[in-house]
Write an enzyme that holds these catalytic residues in place. Structure first.
Site, PDB file in Angstrom:
ATOM      1  N   ASP A 121      -8.720   4.080 -34.749  1.00 11.94           N
ATOM      2  CA  ASP A 121      -7.644   4.406 -33.809  1.00 11.94           C
ATOM      3  C   ASP A 121      -6.826   5.586 -34.326  1.00 11.94           C
ATOM      4  OD1 ASP A 121      -8.417   2.323 -32.197  1.00 11.94           O
ATOM      5  OD2 ASP A 121      -6.763   1.003 -32.741  1.00 11.94           O
ATOM      6  N   GLY A 172     -15.595  -2.032 -32.035  1.00 12.69           N
ATOM      7  CA  GLY A 172     -16.824  -2.678 -32.473  1.00 12.69           C
ATOM      8  C   GLY A 172     -17.384  -3.693 -31.496  1.00 12.69           C
TER       9      GLY A 172
END
Length: 260
Positions: free
Chosen positions: A162, A12
């Protein structure tokens, strides 16, 4: 010889920085061969929640996803972040398609058990629809996945980006030579979190355990490295962690992870 595929996960912090995001998108678009992009957007979701006066709850660095928060995440991840990245890739002549795990039934998950901590609508991945992803790749389309999956019963689930990148990489490794890149706002795994030049350039499974014991790898880096070694143990060829310079190859300062 297996065809090569590059999988890039971006965090982000990079999505929020227009200049760095543009650099990263250009470098990704210029990568040779097949490619997949996976992105988060937690900081964007937190900002949007603040604007809408919806409290953000975190436990041990992980977001509690109640119904209101899931709505926020869907707007931030599948909406603003995903379509911004896709439009930038199209500008670089990379024919990208923005997706959540629900699209094409591409990634299914189950809601995480409520004990010992109830994280709400958070999903743990159960399957990756590799035939769908391969269909896109075979037709010259670059999938861009946000951090949402589904349970096949109409429920979206917030899922760690992830982990999504790792599971896609593992699924593709059966038929492809996979290079997995985790790209975030640091140049790699750092010996000293306050010194961006203290990059640990190579981590094996053994040295990872030593870094854990010494407290050098801590907090959010632990689940990231767990995903890295999980991917390597299940057939992914290479895994690297760094910032956008890792993709542009302007320098060799990043962290390479191997089993031995």
């Amino acid at each position: 010889m297996k065809p090569a595929v590059s999988i890039l996960k971006i965090g982000g912090g990079l999505i929020e920085d227009p200049k760095r995001l543009n650099t990263l998108v250009q470098a990704f678009a210029n990568l040779k061969g097949l490619k997949v992009l996976v992105h988060g957007g937690g900081k964007l979701a937190t900002q949007l929640a603040q604007q809408l006066d919806i409290p953000t709850q975190m436990v041990e660095g992980r977001r509690i996803t109640d119904n209101d928060t899931l709505n926020i995440i869907t707007m931030a991840y599948a909406g603003w972040a995903n379509k911004t990245i896709v439009s930038k890739l199209q500008a670089e002549a990379c024919n990208a398609l923005g997706l959540s795990g629900a699209d094409g039934n591409s990634i299914t998950a189950v809601k995480r058990p409520s004990l010992p901590i109830d994280y709400g609508f958070v999903g743990d991945i159960t399957s990756v629809n590799i035939s769908f992803i391969n269909m896109l790749l075979d037709n010259g389309i670059t999938p861009v996945f946000c951090a949402l999956t589904h349970d096949a019963n109409g429920q979206l689930l917030n899922t760690n980006a992830d982990t999504i990148a790792s599971e896609i990489a593992i699924a593709l490794s059966e038929t492809h030579a996979v290079q997995l890149y985790y790209c975030f706002d640091k140049p790699g795994v750092l010996q000293d979190v306050n010194n961006p030049e203290s990059v640990i350039t190579h981590i094996t499974k053994n040295t990872y355990n030593q870094l854990l014991e010494a407290g050098i790898v801590a907090d959010g880096m632990i689940p990231k490295l767990h995903n890295c070694f999980h991917a390597l143990e299940r057939g992914v060829d290479t895994v690297s962690i760094g910032d956008e310079q890792m993709i542009t190859h302007k320098n060799n300062l990043y962290t390479l992870l191997t089993l031995t």
